[in-house]
Design a protein around this motif. Sequence first.
Motif, PDB file in Angstrom:
ATOM      1  N   SER A  13       0.830  -1.196   0.000  1.00 20.31           N
ATOM      2  CA  SER A  13       0.000   0.000   0.000  1.00 20.31           C
ATOM      3  C   SER A  13       0.868   1.251   0.000  1.00 20.31           C
ATOM      4  CB  SER A  13      -0.902   0.015   1.234  1.00 20.31           C
ATOM      5  OG  SER A  13      -1.612   1.231   1.295  1.00 20.31           O
ATOM      6  N   LEU A  14       0.393   2.264  -0.668  1.00 22.05           N
ATOM      7  CA  LEU A  14       1.091   3.551  -0.657  1.00 22.05           C
ATOM      8  C   LEU A  14       0.745   4.367   0.582  1.00 22.05           C
ATOM      9  CD1 LEU A  14       0.692   4.530  -4.411  1.00 22.05           C
ATOM     10  CD2 LEU A  14       2.682   3.542  -3.271  1.00 22.05           C
ATOM     11  N   HIS A  15      -0.242   3.896   1.354  1.00 26.03           N
ATOM     12  CA  HIS A  15      -0.698   4.600   2.552  1.00 26.03           C
ATOM     13  C   HIS A  15      -0.291   3.836   3.800  1.00 26.03           C
ATOM     14  CE1 HIS A  15      -3.065   7.124  -0.080  1.00 26.03           C
ATOM     15  NE2 HIS A  15      -3.535   6.026  -0.661  1.00 26.03           N
ATOM     16  N   LEU A  16       0.042   4.544   4.843  1.00 29.32           N
ATOM     17  CA  LEU A  16       0.415   3.921   6.114  1.00 29.32           C
ATOM     18  C   LEU A  16      -0.714   3.021   6.596  1.00 29.32           C
ATOM     19  CD1 LEU A  16       2.549   3.801   8.337  1.00 29.32           C
ATOM     20  CD2 LEU A  16       1.361   5.680   9.452  1.00 29.32           C
ATOM     21  N   ASP A  17      -0.394   1.792   6.942  1.00 27.32           N
ATOM     22  CA  ASP A  17      -1.348   0.796   7.433  1.00 27.32           C
ATOM     23  C   ASP A  17      -2.424   0.439   6.414  1.00 27.32           C
ATOM     24  OD1 ASP A  17      -0.025   0.600   9.854  1.00 27.32           O
ATOM     25  OD2 ASP A  17      -1.202   2.204  10.766  1.00 27.32           O
ATOM     26  N   GLY A  18      -2.196   0.732   5.153  1.00 23.06           N
ATOM     27  CA  GLY A  18      -3.142   0.362   4.097  1.00 23.06           C
ATOM     28  C   GLY A  18      -2.995  -1.107   3.740  1.00 23.06           C
ATOM     29  N   PRO A  19      -3.992  -1.661   3.079  1.00 24.68           N
ATOM     30  CA  PRO A  19      -3.931  -3.083   2.706  1.00 24.68           C
ATOM     31  C   PRO A  19      -2.947  -3.323   1.569  1.00 24.68           C
ATOM     32  CG  PRO A  19      -5.860  -2.079   1.753  1.00 24.68           C
ATOM     33  CD  PRO A  19      -5.217  -1.029   2.631  1.00 24.68           C
ATOM     34  N   ARG A  20      -2.395  -4.491   1.543  1.00 20.62           N
ATOM     35  CA  ARG A  20      -1.534  -4.895   0.443  1.00 20.62           C
ATOM     36  C   ARG A  20      -2.344  -5.814  -0.458  1.00 20.62           C
ATOM     37  NH1 ARG A  20       2.484  -9.314   3.048  1.00 20.62           N
ATOM     38  NH2 ARG A  20       4.029  -8.146   1.891  1.00 20.62           N
ATOM     39  N   GLY A  53       5.016  -1.938 -10.394  1.00 20.87           N
ATOM     40  CA  GLY A  53       5.845  -0.772 -10.121  1.00 20.87           C
ATOM     41  C   GLY A  53       6.822  -1.042  -8.992  1.00 20.87           C
ATOM     42  N   THR A  54       7.397   0.031  -8.476  1.00 16.76           N
ATOM     43  CA  THR A  54       8.403  -0.087  -7.419  1.00 16.76           C
ATOM     44  C   THR A  54       7.812  -0.516  -6.079  1.00 16.76           C
ATOM     45  OG1 THR A  54       8.196   2.264  -6.937  1.00 16.76           O
ATOM     46  CG2 THR A  54       9.914   1.613  -8.491  1.00 16.76           C
ATOM     47  N   ASP A  55       6.482  -0.442  -5.950  1.00 16.41           N
ATOM     48  CA  ASP A  55       5.821  -0.857  -4.717  1.00 16.41           C
ATOM     49  C   ASP A  55       5.506  -2.352  -4.705  1.00 16.41           C
ATOM     50  OD1 ASP A  55       4.002  -0.537  -6.777  1.00 16.41           O
ATOM     51  OD2 ASP A  55       2.389   0.182  -5.484  1.00 16.41           O
ATOM     52  N   ALA A  56       5.957  -3.084  -5.726  1.00 17.45           N
ATOM     53  CA  ALA A  56       5.645  -4.509  -5.844  1.00 17.45           C
ATOM     54  C   ALA A  56       6.900  -5.366  -5.705  1.00 17.45           C
ATOM     55  CB  ALA A  56       4.994  -4.779  -7.191  1.00 17.45           C
ATOM     56  N   HIS A  57       6.676  -6.595  -5.251  1.00 17.18           N
ATOM     57  CA  HIS A  57       7.753  -7.580  -5.234  1.00 17.18           C
ATOM     58  C   HIS A  57       7.173  -8.973  -5.460  1.00 17.18           C
ATOM     59  CE1 HIS A  57       6.506  -7.707  -0.953  1.00 17.18           C
ATOM     60  NE2 HIS A  57       6.875  -8.969  -1.023  1.00 17.18           N
ATOM     61  N   VAL A  58       8.038  -9.885  -5.865  1.00 17.71           N
ATOM     62  CA  VAL A  58       7.637 -11.268  -6.139  1.00 17.71           C
ATOM     63  C   VAL A  58       8.068 -12.145  -4.983  1.00 17.71           C
ATOM     64  CG1 VAL A  58       8.029 -13.247  -7.659  1.00 17.71           C
ATOM     65  CG2 VAL A  58       7.745 -10.971  -8.636  1.00 17.71           C
TER      66      VAL A  58
END
Length: 68
Positions: A13-20, A53-58
């Motif tokens: 999440s781009l927001h603090l404590d937001g869901p992934r 994007g940069t907020d993702a990982h495998v």
Amino acid sequence: MKASVGDRLVIESLHLDGPRRVGIITALYHGDGSPPYFVRWLDEEHETLIFPGTDAHVEHRAEHGAQV
């Protein structure tokens, strides 16, 4: 970023404590495992083609031990 069918794609999440968002990679667009990926999202009933994007990982299948 490289992935295989059955790996998980996690988008933070781009927001603090937001869901992934977590999805299972169901198909590859490129044979070398590079993006984009076809992903079936675990929290929704659909599949999308995604350019992570940069907020993702495998998380590789061996890391999470999940069966698809």
